[in-house]
Design a protein around this motif. Structure first.
Motif, PDB file in Angstrom:
ATOM      1  N   TYR A   1       9.943  -1.801  -6.092  1.00  0.00           N
ATOM      2  CA  TYR A   1       9.899  -2.593  -4.859  1.00  0.00           C
ATOM      3  C   TYR A   1       9.414  -4.018  -5.143  1.00  0.00           C
ATOM      4  CZ  TYR A   1       9.265  -3.822   0.045  1.00  0.00           C
ATOM      5  OH  TYR A   1       9.370  -4.437   1.278  1.00  0.00           O
ATOM      6  N   TRP A   2       8.130  -4.173  -5.462  1.00  0.00           N
ATOM      7  CA  TRP A   2       7.572  -5.521  -5.585  1.00  0.00           C
ATOM      8  C   TRP A   2       8.205  -6.335  -6.697  1.00  0.00           C
ATOM      9  CZ3 TRP A   2       2.835  -2.394  -4.318  1.00  0.00           C
ATOM     10  CH2 TRP A   2       2.458  -2.573  -2.979  1.00  0.00           C
ATOM     11  N   LEU A   3       8.555  -5.709  -7.805  1.00  0.00           N
ATOM     12  CA  LEU A   3       9.251  -6.437  -8.870  1.00  0.00           C
ATOM     13  C   LEU A   3      10.660  -5.901  -9.086  1.00  0.00           C
ATOM     14  CD1 LEU A   3       6.409  -7.022 -11.484  1.00  0.00           C
ATOM     15  CD2 LEU A   3       7.347  -8.613  -9.800  1.00  0.00           C
ATOM     16  N   GLY A   4      11.156  -5.156  -8.117  1.00  0.00           N
ATOM     17  CA  GLY A   4      12.541  -4.721  -8.113  1.00  0.00           C
ATOM     18  C   GLY A   4      13.416  -5.779  -7.479  1.00  0.00           C
ATOM     19  N   ILE A   5      14.553  -5.374  -6.980  1.00  0.00           N
ATOM     20  CA  ILE A   5      15.502  -6.312  -6.382  1.00  0.00           C
ATOM     21  C   ILE A   5      14.866  -7.121  -5.248  1.00  0.00           C
ATOM     22  CG2 ILE A   5      17.590  -6.439  -4.965  1.00  0.00           C
ATOM     23  CD1 ILE A   5      18.195  -6.158  -7.846  1.00  0.00           C
ATOM     24  N   ILE A   6      14.100  -6.448  -4.399  1.00  0.00           N
ATOM     25  CA  ILE A   6      13.511  -7.124  -3.235  1.00  0.00           C
ATOM     26  C   ILE A   6      12.528  -8.191  -3.674  1.00  0.00           C
ATOM     27  CG2 ILE A   6      12.032  -6.795  -1.213  1.00  0.00           C
ATOM     28  CD1 ILE A   6      13.305  -4.038  -0.871  1.00  0.00           C
ATOM     29  N   GLY A   7      11.601  -7.821  -4.552  1.00  0.00           N
ATOM     30  CA  GLY A   7      10.602  -8.782  -5.004  1.00  0.00           C
ATOM     31  C   GLY A   7      11.208  -9.936  -5.775  1.00  0.00           C
ATOM     32  N   GLN A   8      12.190  -9.654  -6.597  1.00  0.00           N
ATOM     33  CA  GLN A   8      12.842 -10.712  -7.360  1.00  0.00           C
ATOM     34  C   GLN A   8      13.548 -11.704  -6.442  1.00  0.00           C
ATOM     35  OE1 GLN A   8      15.309  -9.163 -10.605  1.00  0.00           O
ATOM     36  NE2 GLN A   8      13.902  -7.439 -10.841  1.00  0.00           N
ATOM     37  N   LEU A   9      14.200 -11.195  -5.417  1.00  0.00           N
ATOM     38  CA  LEU A   9      14.889 -12.076  -4.473  1.00  0.00           C
ATOM     39  C   LEU A   9      13.889 -12.968  -3.744  1.00  0.00           C
ATOM     40  CD1 LEU A   9      17.499 -12.956  -3.133  1.00  0.00           C
ATOM     41  CD2 LEU A   9      17.235 -11.083  -1.500  1.00  0.00           C
TER      42      LEU A   9
ATOM     43  N   ALA B   1     -11.030  -2.165  -9.856  1.00  0.00           N
ATOM     44  CA  ALA B   1     -10.935  -3.613 -10.044  1.00  0.00           C
ATOM     45  C   ALA B   1     -10.126  -3.962 -11.295  1.00  0.00           C
ATOM     46  CB  ALA B   1     -12.334  -4.225 -10.119  1.00  0.00           C
ATOM     47  N   GLY B   2     -10.370  -3.232 -12.386  1.00  0.00           N
ATOM     48  CA  GLY B   2      -9.636  -3.511 -13.622  1.00  0.00           C
ATOM     49  C   GLY B   2      -8.153  -3.244 -13.485  1.00  0.00           C
ATOM     50  N   SER B   3      -7.807  -2.114 -12.854  1.00  0.00           N
ATOM     51  CA  SER B   3      -6.392  -1.776 -12.657  1.00  0.00           C
ATOM     52  C   SER B   3      -5.717  -2.794 -11.744  1.00  0.00           C
ATOM     53  CB  SER B   3      -6.275  -0.374 -12.055  1.00  0.00           C
ATOM     54  OG  SER B   3      -6.810   0.604 -12.923  1.00  0.00           O
ATOM     55  N   PHE B   4      -6.430  -3.215 -10.696  1.00  0.00           N
ATOM     56  CA  PHE B   4      -5.901  -4.238  -9.793  1.00  0.00           C
ATOM     57  C   PHE B   4      -5.623  -5.535 -10.552  1.00  0.00           C
ATOM     58  CE2 PHE B   4      -7.051  -8.019  -7.267  1.00  0.00           C
ATOM     59  CZ  PHE B   4      -6.020  -8.008  -6.343  1.00  0.00           C
ATOM     60  N   GLY B   5      -6.551  -5.943 -11.418  1.00  0.00           N
ATOM     61  CA  GLY B   5      -6.368  -7.166 -12.189  1.00  0.00           C
ATOM     62  C   GLY B   5      -5.179  -7.083 -13.126  1.00  0.00           C
ATOM     63  N   VAL B   6      -4.981  -5.920 -13.754  1.00  0.00           N
ATOM     64  CA  VAL B   6      -3.848  -5.743 -14.667  1.00  0.00           C
ATOM     65  C   VAL B   6      -2.532  -5.818 -13.906  1.00  0.00           C
ATOM     66  CG1 VAL B   6      -2.696  -4.106 -16.198  1.00  0.00           C
ATOM     67  CG2 VAL B   6      -5.163  -4.432 -16.365  1.00  0.00           C
ATOM     68  N   VAL B   7      -2.473  -5.159 -12.747  1.00  0.00           N
ATOM     69  CA  VAL B   7      -1.254  -5.185 -11.927  1.00  0.00           C
ATOM     70  C   VAL B   7      -0.934  -6.607 -11.487  1.00  0.00           C
ATOM     71  CG1 VAL B   7      -0.268  -4.487  -9.714  1.00  0.00           C
ATOM     72  CG2 VAL B   7      -1.473  -2.811 -11.109  1.00  0.00           C
ATOM     73  N   LEU B   8      -1.943  -7.332 -11.009  1.00  0.00           N
ATOM     74  CA  LEU B   8      -1.716  -8.703 -10.558  1.00  0.00           C
ATOM     75  C   LEU B   8      -1.318  -9.597 -11.725  1.00  0.00           C
ATOM     76  CD1 LEU B   8      -1.755 -10.654  -8.177  1.00  0.00           C
ATOM     77  CD2 LEU B   8      -4.192 -11.043  -8.619  1.00  0.00           C
ATOM     78  N   GLY B   9      -1.950  -9.399 -12.880  1.00  0.00           N
ATOM     79  CA  GLY B   9      -1.611 -10.202 -14.053  1.00  0.00           C
ATOM     80  C   GLY B   9      -0.181  -9.982 -14.502  1.00  0.00           C
ATOM     81  N   ALA B  10       0.245  -8.715 -14.573  1.00  0.00           N
ATOM     82  CA  ALA B  10       1.628  -8.412 -14.970  1.00  0.00           C
ATOM     83  C   ALA B  10       2.614  -9.002 -13.972  1.00  0.00           C
ATOM     84  CB  ALA B  10       1.818  -6.901 -15.076  1.00  0.00           C
TER      85      ALA B  10
ATOM     86  N   THR C   1      15.431  -4.443 -17.646  1.00  0.00           N
ATOM     87  CA  THR C   1      14.993  -4.740 -16.281  1.00  0.00           C
ATOM     88  C   THR C   1      13.573  -5.300 -16.277  1.00  0.00           C
ATOM     89  OG1 THR C   1      14.091  -2.529 -15.877  1.00  0.00           O
ATOM     90  CG2 THR C   1      16.429  -2.859 -15.427  1.00  0.00           C
ATOM     91  N   LEU C   2      13.312  -6.182 -15.334  1.00  0.00           N
ATOM     92  CA  LEU C   2      11.987  -6.782 -15.218  1.00  0.00           C
ATOM     93  C   LEU C   2      10.949  -5.755 -14.796  1.00  0.00           C
ATOM     94  CD1 LEU C   2      12.879 -10.188 -13.511  1.00  0.00           C
ATOM     95  CD2 LEU C   2      12.560  -9.695 -15.946  1.00  0.00           C
ATOM     96  N   GLY C   3      11.348  -4.812 -13.947  1.00  0.00           N
ATOM     97  CA  GLY C   3      10.417  -3.771 -13.532  1.00  0.00           C
ATOM     98  C   GLY C   3       9.937  -2.943 -14.707  1.00  0.00           C
ATOM     99  N   TYR C   4      10.835  -2.638 -15.614  1.00  0.00           N
ATOM    100  CA  TYR C   4      10.471  -1.869 -16.812  1.00  0.00           C
ATOM    101  C   TYR C   4       9.487  -2.661 -17.668  1.00  0.00           C
ATOM    102  CZ  TYR C   4      11.010   1.004 -21.012  1.00  0.00           C
ATOM    103  OH  TYR C   4      10.769   1.821 -22.092  1.00  0.00           O
ATOM    104  N   GLN C   5       9.746  -3.950 -17.838  1.00  0.00           N
ATOM    105  CA  GLN C   5       8.853  -4.773 -18.640  1.00  0.00           C
ATOM    106  C   GLN C   5       7.478  -4.916 -17.980  1.00  0.00           C
ATOM    107  OE1 GLN C   5       9.356  -5.785 -21.743  1.00  0.00           O
ATOM    108  NE2 GLN C   5      11.318  -4.696 -21.637  1.00  0.00           N
ATOM    109  N   ALA C   6       7.443  -4.884 -16.658  1.00  0.00           N
ATOM    110  CA  ALA C   6       6.148  -4.886 -15.970  1.00  0.00           C
ATOM    111  C   ALA C   6       5.368  -3.624 -16.314  1.00  0.00           C
ATOM    112  CB  ALA C   6       6.355  -4.996 -14.461  1.00  0.00           C
ATOM    113  N   LEU C   7       6.060  -2.490 -16.368  1.00  0.00           N
ATOM    114  CA  LEU C   7       5.411  -1.239 -16.753  1.00  0.00           C
ATOM    115  C   LEU C   7       4.907  -1.297 -18.196  1.00  0.00           C
ATOM    116  CD1 LEU C   7       7.689   1.532 -15.176  1.00  0.00           C
ATOM    117  CD2 LEU C   7       5.488   0.685 -14.358  1.00  0.00           C
ATOM    118  N   VAL C   8       5.655  -1.960 -19.069  1.00  0.00           N
ATOM    119  CA  VAL C   8       5.205  -2.125 -20.451  1.00  0.00           C
ATOM    120  C   VAL C   8       3.867  -2.862 -20.477  1.00  0.00           C
ATOM    121  CG1 VAL C   8       5.701  -3.247 -22.661  1.00  0.00           C
ATOM    122  CG2 VAL C   8       7.517  -2.052 -21.428  1.00  0.00           C
ATOM    123  N   MET C   9       3.740  -3.896 -19.650  1.00  0.00           N
ATOM    124  CA  MET C   9       2.488  -4.656 -19.611  1.00  0.00           C
ATOM    125  C   MET C   9       1.343  -3.848 -19.008  1.00  0.00           C
ATOM    126  SD  MET C   9       3.632  -8.585 -18.768  1.00  0.00           S
ATOM    127  CE  MET C   9       5.198  -8.341 -17.940  1.00  0.00           C
TER     128      MET C   9
END
Length: 256
Positions: A61-69, A143-152, A205-213
């Motif tokens: 969602y957030w970094l899928g088609i909708i978020g990218q658009l 807090a740490g998980s939130f920071g990682v998600v926002l950073g990616a 896909t960008l979503g996949y690379q976000a998961l890598v991060m």
């Protein structure tokens, strides 16, 4: 750079477009508030649920088609709008360096996107401990998980922003620049993977690379790739695209 950044950022925040896009990005967070579907109590189940939720919503969602658009819509207009309206000639006639003008525009757009995506993330982060009875300790644990998600997310958004601005200067029309950028992203992520003999096409896909991060900090993600390598690659490509955009701006002839 600072005056351009402040002016553009405030303009984006006041725009109707920003408010409409915010409703789109916060929609999953509202659904979570209405139905958190807690699967236990304590910080252990809380952290597992939080990471599982973002491992699903971030690429889909957030970094899928909708978020990218959303990112492309915001960033494409920053320069293409000025070129299309002819106002860029007036701006560049002022004592503003081209590098400062470009940096101010880019950072203003990135800051607006950080709010569009970061606020929904923060809503889930701050609310999630309640149904799990995690309290303040739960907020600290997440807090740490939130920071990682926002950073990616910001790393991916920087790439999308740099690509959008490069094509915006190349094309010069906001609508056409948006369509061209999104078309290129669609081709790279959904058409190219259909070509035979490409190993692990999901990695395009960008979503996949976000998961890598996220992989280095999230325990429930099993993807191919190195978080640091992926982040550095995206940052390097983003910087290269911004340099190319700067060169195009310096050489481009803007009509009266």
């Amino acid at each position: 750079m600072i005056p351009v950044l402040e002016t553009e950022f405030l303009r984006l925040l006041r725009s109707r477009k920003f408010k409409l896009l915010f409703l789109v990005t916060i929609f999953p967070s509202i659904l979570y508030l209405l139905n958190p579907n807690a699967s236990g109590t304590g910080v252990g189940p809380l952290k597992k649920s939080f990471e599982g939720l973002f491992a699903d919503l971030l690429p889909n969602y957030w970094l899928g088609i909708i978020g990218q658009l959303i990112a492309v819509i915001v960033m494409s207009d920053l320069l293409a709008g000025e070129i299309d309206r002819g106002t860029i000639r007036l701006i560049l006639a002022r004592p503003v360096r081209m590098s400062g003008f470009l940096a101010g525009k880019f950072l203003a757009g990135l800051a607006a996107l950080a709010l569009l995506f970061g606020i929904p993330y923060a809503v889930i982060w701050l609310y999630a401990p309640l149904p799990y009875q995690g309290g303040l300790e739960g907020i600290k644990v997440l807090a740490g998980s939130f920071g990682v998600v926002l950073g990616a997310t910001l790393v991916i958004l920087m790439f999308l922003g740099a690509l959008s601005m490069f094509l915006a200067v190349l094309i010069g029309k906001p609508l056409y620049a948006t369509l061209a950028t999104f078309g290129l992203l669609f081709l790279e992520q959904f058409i190219l993977p259909q070509i035979p003999y490409i190993d692990h096409p999901e990695r395009l896909t960008l979503g996949y690379q976000a998961l890598v991060m996220l992989k280095g900090s999230f325990g429930n993600i099993n993807v191919i790739g190195t978080p640091l390598e992926s982040a550095v690659t995206f940052l390097g490509v983003s910087a290269s695209l911004l340099v190319l955009t700067w060169v195009l701006l310096l050489k481009k002839e803007f009509p009266n």
